[in-house]
Design a protein around this motif. Structure first.
Motif, PDB file in Angstrom:
ATOM      1  N   GLY A  27       9.575  13.369   0.467  1.00  0.00           N
ATOM      2  CA  GLY A  27       8.236  13.573  -0.062  1.00  0.00           C
ATOM      3  C   GLY A  27       7.796  13.153  -1.222  1.00  0.00           C
ATOM      4  O   GLY A  27       6.880  12.617  -1.474  1.00  0.00           O
ATOM      5  N   LEU A  28       8.870  12.692  -1.839  1.00  0.00           N
ATOM      6  CA  LEU A  28       8.551  11.992  -3.486  1.00  0.00           C
ATOM      7  C   LEU A  28       8.481  10.742  -3.097  1.00  0.00           C
ATOM      8  O   LEU A  28       7.352  10.134  -3.791  1.00  0.00           O
ATOM      9  CB  LEU A  28       9.790  12.202  -4.098  1.00  0.00           C
ATOM     10  N   GLY A  29       8.974  10.085  -2.339  1.00  0.00           N
ATOM     11  CA  GLY A  29       8.673   8.774  -1.640  1.00  0.00           C
ATOM     12  C   GLY A  29       7.322   8.370  -1.269  1.00  0.00           C
ATOM     13  O   GLY A  29       6.474   7.518  -1.603  1.00  0.00           O
ATOM     14  N   LEU A  30       6.677   9.584  -0.591  1.00  0.00           N
ATOM     15  CA  LEU A  30       5.361   9.516  -0.258  1.00  0.00           C
ATOM     16  C   LEU A  30       4.424   9.639  -1.308  1.00  0.00           C
ATOM     17  O   LEU A  30       3.269   9.016  -1.411  1.00  0.00           O
ATOM     18  CB  LEU A  30       5.139  10.537   1.107  1.00  0.00           C
ATOM     19  N   LEU A  31       4.807  10.641  -2.122  1.00  0.00           N
ATOM     20  CA  LEU A  31       4.000  10.527  -3.627  1.00  0.00           C
ATOM     21  C   LEU A  31       3.748   9.279  -4.348  1.00  0.00           C
ATOM     22  O   LEU A  31       2.617   9.140  -4.727  1.00  0.00           O
ATOM     23  CB  LEU A  31       4.665  11.803  -4.197  1.00  0.00           C
ATOM     24  N   TYR A  32       4.932   8.693  -4.410  1.00  0.00           N
ATOM     25  CA  TYR A  32       4.819   7.403  -5.096  1.00  0.00           C
ATOM     26  C   TYR A  32       3.783   6.349  -4.535  1.00  0.00           C
ATOM     27  O   TYR A  32       3.064   5.829  -4.966  1.00  0.00           O
ATOM     28  CB  TYR A  32       6.400   6.920  -5.106  1.00  0.00           C
ATOM     29  N   LEU A  33       4.119   6.204  -3.089  1.00  0.00           N
ATOM     30  CA  LEU A  33       3.230   5.452  -2.609  1.00  0.00           C
ATOM     31  C   LEU A  33       1.573   5.857  -2.513  1.00  0.00           C
ATOM     32  O   LEU A  33       0.724   5.200  -2.796  1.00  0.00           O
ATOM     33  CB  LEU A  33       3.622   5.480  -0.823  1.00  0.00           C
ATOM     34  N   ILE A  34       1.452   7.206  -2.639  1.00  0.00           N
ATOM     35  CA  ILE A  34      -0.095   7.527  -2.459  1.00  0.00           C
ATOM     36  C   ILE A  34      -0.609   7.458  -4.007  1.00  0.00           C
ATOM     37  O   ILE A  34      -1.781   6.803  -4.050  1.00  0.00           O
ATOM     38  CB  ILE A  34      -0.296   8.950  -1.892  1.00  0.00           C
ATOM     39  N   ALA A  35       0.458   7.628  -4.937  1.00  0.00           N
ATOM     40  CA  ALA A  35      -0.281   7.445  -6.176  1.00  0.00           C
ATOM     41  C   ALA A  35      -0.352   6.233  -6.489  1.00  0.00           C
ATOM     42  O   ALA A  35      -1.261   5.664  -7.354  1.00  0.00           O
ATOM     43  CB  ALA A  35       0.672   8.035  -7.274  1.00  0.00           C
ATOM     44  N   GLY A  36       0.512   4.979  -6.216  1.00  0.00           N
ATOM     45  CA  GLY A  36       0.410   3.692  -6.306  1.00  0.00           C
ATOM     46  C   GLY A  36      -0.791   3.069  -5.891  1.00  0.00           C
ATOM     47  O   GLY A  36      -1.692   2.339  -6.565  1.00  0.00           O
ATOM     48  N   THR A  37      -1.097   3.762  -4.666  1.00  0.00           N
ATOM     49  CA  THR A  37      -2.319   3.294  -3.843  1.00  0.00           C
ATOM     50  C   THR A  37      -3.524   3.607  -4.427  1.00  0.00           C
ATOM     51  O   THR A  37      -4.509   2.831  -4.607  1.00  0.00           O
ATOM     52  CB  THR A  37      -2.458   3.599  -2.331  1.00  0.00           C
ATOM     53  N   ALA A  38      -3.508   4.892  -4.901  1.00  0.00           N
ATOM     54  CA  ALA A  38      -4.728   5.437  -5.647  1.00  0.00           C
ATOM     55  C   ALA A  38      -5.240   4.769  -7.013  1.00  0.00           C
ATOM     56  O   ALA A  38      -6.303   4.648  -7.235  1.00  0.00           O
ATOM     57  CB  ALA A  38      -4.649   6.722  -5.753  1.00  0.00           C
ATOM     58  N   LEU A  39      -4.147   4.286  -7.592  1.00  0.00           N
ATOM     59  CA  LEU A  39      -4.246   3.529  -8.964  1.00  0.00           C
ATOM     60  C   LEU A  39      -4.355   1.936  -8.777  1.00  0.00           C
ATOM     61  O   LEU A  39      -4.206   1.311  -9.890  1.00  0.00           O
ATOM     62  CB  LEU A  39      -2.978   3.930  -9.821  1.00  0.00           C
ATOM     63  N   ALA A  40      -4.446   1.382  -7.501  1.00  0.00           N
ATOM     64  CA  ALA A  40      -4.352   0.195  -7.542  1.00  0.00           C
ATOM     65  C   ALA A  40      -5.377  -0.591  -7.954  1.00  0.00           C
ATOM     66  O   ALA A  40      -5.356  -1.683  -8.740  1.00  0.00           O
ATOM     67  CB  ALA A  40      -4.156  -0.245  -5.941  1.00  0.00           C
ATOM     68  N   TYR A  41      -6.657  -0.063  -7.679  1.00  0.00           N
ATOM     69  CA  TYR A  41      -8.037  -0.677  -8.181  1.00  0.00           C
ATOM     70  C   TYR A  41      -8.026  -0.611  -9.657  1.00  0.00           C
ATOM     71  O   TYR A  41      -8.352  -1.627 -10.359  1.00  0.00           O
ATOM     72  CB  TYR A  41      -9.238   0.206  -7.656  1.00  0.00           C
ATOM     73  N   PRO A  42      -7.683   0.483 -10.394  1.00  0.00           N
ATOM     74  CA  PRO A  42      -7.875   0.367 -11.899  1.00  0.00           C
ATOM     75  C   PRO A  42      -6.818  -0.511 -12.653  1.00  0.00           C
ATOM     76  O   PRO A  42      -6.908  -1.017 -13.823  1.00  0.00           O
ATOM     77  CB  PRO A  42      -7.669   1.779 -12.354  1.00  0.00           C
ATOM     78  N   THR A  43      -5.709  -0.733 -11.797  1.00  0.00           N
ATOM     79  CA  THR A  43      -4.547  -1.524 -12.504  1.00  0.00           C
ATOM     80  C   THR A  43      -4.602  -2.962 -11.830  1.00  0.00           C
ATOM     81  O   THR A  43      -3.582  -3.665 -12.111  1.00  0.00           O
ATOM     82  CB  THR A  43      -3.210  -0.472 -12.333  1.00  0.00           C
ATOM     83  N   PHE A  44      -5.501  -3.112 -11.262  1.00  0.00           N
ATOM     84  CA  PHE A  44      -5.483  -4.538 -10.574  1.00  0.00           C
ATOM     85  C   PHE A  44      -4.312  -4.799  -9.624  1.00  0.00           C
ATOM     86  O   PHE A  44      -3.773  -5.955  -9.694  1.00  0.00           O
ATOM     87  CB  PHE A  44      -5.761  -5.588 -11.481  1.00  0.00           C
ATOM     88  N   GLY A  45      -3.830  -3.799  -8.939  1.00  0.00           N
ATOM     89  CA  GLY A  45      -2.655  -3.905  -8.084  1.00  0.00           C
ATOM     90  C   GLY A  45      -1.250  -3.966  -8.607  1.00  0.00           C
ATOM     91  O   GLY A  45      -0.402  -4.071  -7.937  1.00  0.00           O
ATOM     92  N   VAL A  46      -1.379  -3.809 -10.045  1.00  0.00           N
ATOM     93  CA  VAL A  46      -0.029  -3.870 -10.505  1.00  0.00           C
ATOM     94  C   VAL A  46       0.716  -2.635 -10.153  1.00  0.00           C
ATOM     95  O   VAL A  46       2.008  -2.452 -10.067  1.00  0.00           O
ATOM     96  CB  VAL A  46      -0.046  -3.869 -11.960  1.00  0.00           C
ATOM     97  N   SER A  47       0.010  -1.415 -10.047  1.00  0.00           N
ATOM     98  CA  SER A  47       0.646  -0.308  -9.596  1.00  0.00           C
ATOM     99  C   SER A  47       1.372  -0.051  -8.177  1.00  0.00           C
ATOM    100  O   SER A  47       2.112   0.814  -7.975  1.00  0.00           O
ATOM    101  CB  SER A  47      -0.269   0.837  -9.672  1.00  0.00           C
ATOM    102  N   LEU A  48       1.032  -1.066  -7.396  1.00  0.00           N
ATOM    103  CA  LEU A  48       1.674  -1.276  -6.078  1.00  0.00           C
ATOM    104  C   LEU A  48       3.069  -1.691  -6.057  1.00  0.00           C
ATOM    105  O   LEU A  48       3.841  -1.118  -5.301  1.00  0.00           O
ATOM    106  CB  LEU A  48       0.773  -2.162  -5.292  1.00  0.00           C
TER     107      LEU A  48
END
Length: 149
Positions: free
Chosen positions: A67-88
């Motif tokens: 579940g922690l892996g899914l949380l990382y993926l969801i958080a990185g995808t949610a923050l992709a627009y403000p961080t210009f994709g660096v959070s991916l």
């Protein structure tokens, strides 16, 4: 391979590794657990016999860290627009590490020792309540009561 089990002396949660020549010592009572890993567990990283109770009945379940892996993926995808994709990048690494690399946990039916970071044994299936019920009856030595009509 990492084995999570209860200490035989103080019942604290212990964490042991399958490195040869290294004693597994409880952090609470500082006593040696005397774990004996089989050849398949040492060489092939494959669980075939429990290091605690020496039984061969195991089941496989999802690890909670999945579940922690899914949380990382969801958080990185949610923050992709403000961080210009660096959070991916860190989210993909976290997803790989927690979701894809170690997705299953092997558990002993008898002593509940958990084996993490192992190859999956094809003989081990998902948890079976009917098998556990028969195992529990064997342990308790339950017999059906006679009918007194």
């Amino acid at each position: 391979m990492i084995v999570l089990h209860r200490c035989r002396f103080c019942f604290a949660e212990c964490k042991s590794r399958s490195t040869p020549g290294r004693a597994s010592i409880c952090r609470s009572c500082e006593k040696d657990q005397g774990l004996q890993f089989s050849e398949a567990e040492r060489s092939r990283n494959l669980v075939d016999e429990c290091v605690i109770c020496r039984n061969r009945d195991f089941y496989v379940r999802d690890d909670i860290q999945k579940g922690l892996g899914l949380l990382y993926l969801i958080a990185g995808t949610a923050l992709a627009y403000p961080t210009f994709g660096v959070s991916l990048v860190p989210s993909a690494i976290g997803f790989y590490w927690y979701f894809l690399k170690y997705p299953k946990l092997t558990v002993c039916y008898h002593c509940y020792a958990k084996y993490r970071n192992t190859r999956r044994n094809p003989q081990h299936r998902e948890y079976d309540p009917t098998f556990f019920e028969t195992l529990e009856k064997q342990i308790r030595n339950d017999r059906p009561f006679p009918h007194f009509d």
